[in-house]
Design a protein around this motif. Structure first.
Motif, mmCIF file in Angstrom:
data_model
loop_
_atom_site.group_PDB
_atom_site.id
_atom_site.type_symbol
_atom_site.label_atom_id
_atom_site.label_comp_id
_atom_site.label_asym_id
_atom_site.label_seq_id
_atom_site.Cartn_x
_atom_site.Cartn_y
_atom_site.Cartn_z
ATOM 1 N N ARG A 32 42.158 37.676 30.442
ATOM 2 C CA ARG A 32 43.122 38.503 30.858
ATOM 3 C C ARG A 32 43.171 39.896 29.784
ATOM 4 N N LEU A 33 43.115 40.888 30.207
ATOM 5 C CA LEU A 33 43.070 42.155 29.283
ATOM 6 C C LEU A 33 44.251 42.984 29.568
ATOM 7 N N PRO A 34 44.575 43.980 28.702
ATOM 8 C CA PRO A 34 45.570 44.702 28.629
ATOM 9 C C PRO A 34 45.420 45.580 30.051
ATOM 10 N N MET A 35 46.554 46.102 30.624
ATOM 11 C CA MET A 35 46.545 47.144 31.617
ATOM 12 C C MET A 35 46.755 48.698 31.068
ATOM 13 N N ASP A 36 45.539 48.855 30.446
ATOM 14 C CA ASP A 36 45.390 49.956 29.514
ATOM 15 C C ASP A 36 44.956 51.252 30.184
ATOM 16 N N GLY A 37 44.324 52.249 29.747
ATOM 17 C CA GLY A 37 44.011 53.421 30.346
ATOM 18 C C GLY A 37 42.805 53.177 30.958
ATOM 19 N N SER A 38 41.884 52.012 30.963
ATOM 20 C CA SER A 38 40.849 51.887 31.272
ATOM 21 C C SER A 38 40.681 52.289 32.926
ATOM 22 N N SER A 39 39.330 52.736 33.419
ATOM 23 C CA SER A 39 39.180 52.940 35.111
ATOM 24 C C SER A 39 39.735 51.639 35.663
ATOM 25 N N ILE A 40 39.354 50.493 35.180
ATOM 26 C CA ILE A 40 39.737 49.220 35.952
ATOM 27 C C ILE A 40 41.319 49.068 36.119
ATOM 28 N N ALA A 41 42.079 49.405 35.110
ATOM 29 C CA ALA A 41 43.519 49.184 34.913
ATOM 30 C C ALA A 41 44.136 50.362 35.866
ATOM 31 N N GLN A 42 43.496 51.484 35.805
ATOM 32 C CA GLN A 42 43.856 52.742 36.534
ATOM 33 C C GLN A 42 43.858 52.278 38.154
ATOM 34 N N VAL A 43 42.747 51.643 38.641
ATOM 35 C CA VAL A 43 42.520 51.400 39.868
ATOM 36 C C VAL A 43 43.586 50.277 40.449
ATOM 37 N N LEU A 44 43.905 49.455 39.602
ATOM 38 C CA LEU A 44 44.793 48.369 39.817
ATOM 39 C C LEU A 44 46.000 48.871 39.977
ATOM 40 N N ARG A 45 46.579 49.761 39.129
ATOM 41 C CA ARG A 45 47.917 50.313 39.291
ATOM 42 C C ARG A 45 47.953 51.012 40.541
ATOM 43 N N LEU A 46 47.030 52.101 40.658
ATOM 44 C CA LEU A 46 47.487 52.819 41.767
ATOM 45 C C LEU A 46 47.183 52.364 43.203
ATOM 46 N N PHE A 47 46.103 51.609 43.389
ATOM 47 C CA PHE A 47 45.738 50.942 44.559
ATOM 48 C C PHE A 47 46.464 49.637 44.900
ATOM 49 N N GLY A 48 47.211 49.250 43.713
ATOM 50 C CA GLY A 48 47.875 47.931 43.839
ATOM 51 C C GLY A 48 49.339 48.047 44.165
ATOM 52 N N ALA A 49 49.823 49.366 44.258
ATOM 53 C CA ALA A 49 51.206 49.537 44.613
ATOM 54 C C ALA A 49 51.488 49.213 46.253
ATOM 55 N N VAL A 50 52.871 48.689 46.265
ATOM 56 C CA VAL A 50 53.114 48.160 47.621
ATOM 57 C C VAL A 50 54.248 49.172 48.190
ATOM 58 N N PRO A 51 54.677 49.969 49.323
ATOM 59 C CA PRO A 51 53.174 50.309 50.095
ATOM 60 C C PRO A 51 52.318 51.214 49.280
ATOM 61 N N LEU A 52 51.065 51.303 49.927
ATOM 62 C CA LEU A 52 49.974 52.158 49.025
ATOM 63 C C LEU A 52 50.348 53.572 49.183
ATOM 64 N N PRO A 53 50.627 54.219 48.085
ATOM 65 C CA PRO A 53 51.232 55.488 48.027
ATOM 66 C C PRO A 53 50.005 56.643 48.566
ATOM 67 N N PRO A 54 50.436 57.632 49.394
ATOM 68 C CA PRO A 54 49.610 58.451 49.961
ATOM 69 C C PRO A 54 48.557 58.999 48.800
ATOM 70 N N GLU A 55 49.140 59.343 47.682
ATOM 71 C CA GLU A 55 48.141 59.936 46.582
ATOM 72 C C GLU A 55 46.767 59.112 46.307
ATOM 73 N N ALA A 56 47.066 57.762 46.783
ATOM 74 C CA ALA A 56 46.006 56.678 46.260
ATOM 75 C C ALA A 56 44.651 57.022 47.428
ATOM 76 N N VAL A 57 45.011 57.129 48.366
ATOM 77 C CA VAL A 57 43.718 57.463 49.526
ATOM 78 C C VAL A 57 43.269 58.932 49.320
ATOM 79 N N ARG A 58 43.968 59.687 48.633
ATOM 80 C CA ARG A 58 43.605 61.035 48.448
ATOM 81 C C ARG A 58 42.950 61.430 47.086
ATOM 82 N N THR A 59 42.952 60.424 46.073
ATOM 83 C CA THR A 59 42.229 60.351 44.924
ATOM 84 C C THR A 59 40.752 59.917 45.042
ATOM 85 N N PRO A 60 39.887 61.058 44.332
ATOM 86 C CA PRO A 60 38.584 60.467 44.507
ATOM 87 C C PRO A 60 38.154 59.431 43.706
ATOM 88 N N VAL A 61 37.417 58.531 44.111
ATOM 89 C CA VAL A 61 36.863 57.364 43.331
ATOM 90 C C VAL A 61 35.353 57.301 43.401
#
Length: 249
Positions: free
Chosen positions: A140-169
């Motif tokens: 278990r690692l910190p929810m830091d500024g890494s790409s992994i943590a960014q994906v978990l924060r953005l796409f893990g939101a419920v409901p999925l925010p509109p900006e998530a599906v518009r953000t390039p990955v």
């Protein structure tokens, strides 16, 4: 101490455990989140009891409380499920995907989920290179500024925010939490467009440069799309259209 005085706390503990399991069992397939009122209706328990139980369940990662006062199941249940059955459906799909990523890119591949304000490495396949990052399954690692943590924060939101599906990955970060490491991550989805976790590549910053990450991007996106489809989900490239039709249909 009498026998009855020893037995009573045990019986009370069993009753509390039973009520906690009743709360967990109230969640149904397709639930994004369940309100306190819905839990009370489904369980027959009073709201004050449910609130006390959910505090303990949240502390141990079995439930997550959302800002609007509703609840969803926590990542600890995901972790326990993977331990319970080695042929668990997620593992059966994720591990071949990780092996394919390592074979094609030469870097370590992993699958992360959010767990109590941390990011949990649920599955991992190491790079064949002697020089690699040493993270193990279950870390278990910190929810830091890494790409992994960014994906978990953005796409893990419920409901999925509109900006998530518009953000390039995918997202790429270098030296976000370790001056020697770099990572690239993209989301994976399950049935009903539910976010399943972050699929990522990691490596030493001297080798996994921005240029190397750009070269590996098509591979990561293809494997993530194939994994999402195998798990019954909609790839992120198709998700914006899917959600728009759902919300207007």
């Amino acid at each position: 101490m009498t026998s009855s005085s020893r037995t009573k706390p045990s019986l009370e503990g069993v009753a509390s455990a039973g009520r906690a399991l009743t709360v967990l069992s109230a969640f149904r397939r397709g639930d994004d989140a369940v309100s306190l009122a819905e839990l009370a209706e489904r369980t027959g328990l009073v709201k004050s009891t449910i609130m006390r139980l959910t505090l303990t369940l949240e502390e141990h990662g079995f439930i997550s409380a959302l800002p609007d006062g509703s609840y969803r199941l926590g990542a600890e249940l995901f972790r326990l499920g993977s331990l319970y059955q080695q042929s668990f459906r997620v593992e059966a799909h994720v591990m071949p995907a990780l092996e394919a990523l390592v074979a094609e890119t030469g870097e370590s591949a992993a699958f992360y989920v959010a767990d109590r304000q941390k990011r949990l490495c649920l599955f991992r396949v190491d790079s064949p290179h002697p020089l690699r990052l040493h993270v193990r399954q279950g870390d278990r690692l910190p929810m830091d500024g890494s790409s992994i943590a960014q994906v978990l924060r953005l796409f893990g939101a419920v409901p999925l925010p509109p900006e998530a599906v518009r953000t390039p990955v995918p997202f790429y970060t270098a030296a976000a939490n370790d001056p020697h490491s770099a990572s690239m991550a993209t989301p994976v989805f399950g049935p009903g467009s539910h976010f399943a976790g972050a699929l990522c590549l990691t490596g030493p910053i001297t080798r996994f440069t921005r240029k190397a990450a750009d070269a590996a991007t098509p591979v990561l996106l293809r494997v993530a799309a194939d994994l999402t489809k195998s798990m019954g989900g909609t790839p992120v490239s198709e998700l914006a259209t899917s959600l728009r039709l759902t919300r207007t249909g």
